[in-house]
Design an enzyme around this catalytic site. Sequence first.
Site, PDB file in Angstrom:
ATOM      1  CD  GLU B  64      -1.479  -2.454   1.580  1.00 47.00           C
ATOM      2  OE1 GLU B  64      -0.380  -2.529   2.170  1.00 47.00           O
ATOM      3  OE2 GLU B  64      -2.175  -3.458   1.326  1.00 47.00           O
ATOM      4  NE  ARG B 173     -17.429  -8.263   3.243  1.00 52.09           N
ATOM      5  CZ  ARG B 173     -18.357  -9.078   3.726  1.00 52.09           C
ATOM      6  NH1 ARG B 173     -19.231  -8.648   4.630  1.00 52.09           N
ATOM      7  NH2 ARG B 173     -18.427 -10.328   3.309  1.00 52.09           N
TER       8      ARG B 173
END
Lengths: 277, 320
Positions: B64, B173
């Site tokens: 990341e 989500r």
Amino acid sequence: MEDLVEKSRKIRVEIIKMLAVAGSGHAAGAMGLADLFAALYFGGVLKYKSSDPSWNERDRLILSCGHYAPVWYASLALADFFSVEELSTLRKIDSRLQGHPVMQDLLKGSGHKQLPGVENTSGPLGQGVSIAVGMALAGKMDSLKCKYICVESDAEQQEGQTWEAYMSAAKYKLGNLWFLIDRNEIQISGNLSSVMPIEPLREKLSAFGLRVFDIDGNNHGEILSVFEKGKLFPDQPKAVIMRTIPGKGVSFIQSDYRWHGKAPTDEEAEKALWELK
Amino acid sequence: MNLINDLKIVSMKTTREGFGEAMSFLAKKNKDVVVVTADLSESMKVDDLEKTFPEQFVQVGVAEQNMMGVSAGLAMSGKVPFAVSYAVFSPGRSWDQLRVSVCYSNANVKIIGGHTGLSVGPDGATHQALEDVAMTRVLPNLLVVVPADYEQAKKATLAIAEHRGPVYMRLTRPKTACFTTAGTPFEIGKAQILRKGADISVFACGPLVYEALLAAEEIKEKVDVEVINMHTIKPIDVEIVVRSAKKTGRVITFEEHQINGGLGGAIAEVLSENQPTKMVRMGMHDSFGESGEAKELLEKYGMNKDALIKEINNFIKING
């Protein structure tokens, strides 16, 4: 080549002068890379137009070890990106010469005064390596013919991000990208071999998919010829391990890790400038 | 505000789907739009774009920090990169790179943090981002956007692409209620009064906005609740916040985030400077989450309609 020796000397003189006026900063790394920066800016390695710093076909120099800023600023001034007089504002309030380099998107008009020639923001080690990968990737996407040269310190190899970036450079076959690593063996609290060894560096870089070269980073001839040799590997990112002498040019700064993060006093600067005559 | 006619009859979709669909549209429209991801293209719904526009898709693997830096480099070369991962990893792990390579440089990077809040569910606390708004809204130059549903996520994606400069957008989500419509306006920085009320102001963001609307409807005979969708946390809409608080004199903030530093923190800052008002911050109370189904977790930690109704009733009972 004689000219490059003289340019390197001038860069060193400006580094000493600006650090002495600033009263703080990092002397050793910057002094050690004066020969490299002379070769890059005055030996024909970098394509650039100082009158048009954002010329799209320019080669990009990304300085990832931001604390080497003085050698970049001195070189840019000597290459006419801005006046040599401005170097004396290093680290002062309202100066364009920030303690660590900054490149900001100016379109929003944040009021920041951009120093011409600076391509990236850096300070926390490792970040410039990823930025260089992003830039080289964009260059490849846009079929630009330019080179991307990322200058790093050896202690920067201790950062995990640096290796993440190497992996992605190899994956995307960024043959336009060069990682120049200053292997001067010093960091802020000692020698790398005692703080955190990074050897065998050559093998590690090679294992990460980079084409590795070893040179004497204080030798103009070796610096210039490595860029010629690199042309033989158009689809592979290159890493150049440059062995250099930190603080080179001044006897009492040379090879002493305590000068990593220090600026000379007025008295020391006077002595250094005498040695650099 | 052109919401759906009946709040009880809604279809269910995820905000990440809205994001993914908007990305494919953007990639087609603008060749400089690039998605950079750290191994999460499918769950962040950019797998269609990956297949259709492979030359505008960069996969850096599970890295990341590099994703953020590569995005900065792309942006500084004229691209419009979207750095896409789960929020716990980015901006969680990549915050230093976000701060220096992106925000300080004012690089035109859009940071998309998925799987935020408790509603991540069974994966547990490591994967439930409850701090991301706090850690992004302190960064200069960075905007913070939290779409409330699928349709709004689509519009927000298009809007942040138009904005020149770094933006953090927070996604979720599970499938949540689609209560805004194609006709609902969206403008960065402009809070939306979705329901006018006189007794108490509920400032919410993300899918909890829908829960707030349901709560307001359920108790409308007793309490007249004003519901404001704070889809932009930074820059915060000071005018709407102050005006609503002045009118009702009672404020509740409602978010799937720590009560410290997130929407609750931001509203408290605005009100204490401009319109000191008695307020209650609802959200995570300085603890980590845990495994469980999204619904169970939101119930246990007080982030659903019923918890809000209870809090509104308490508030009025205690403070009059």
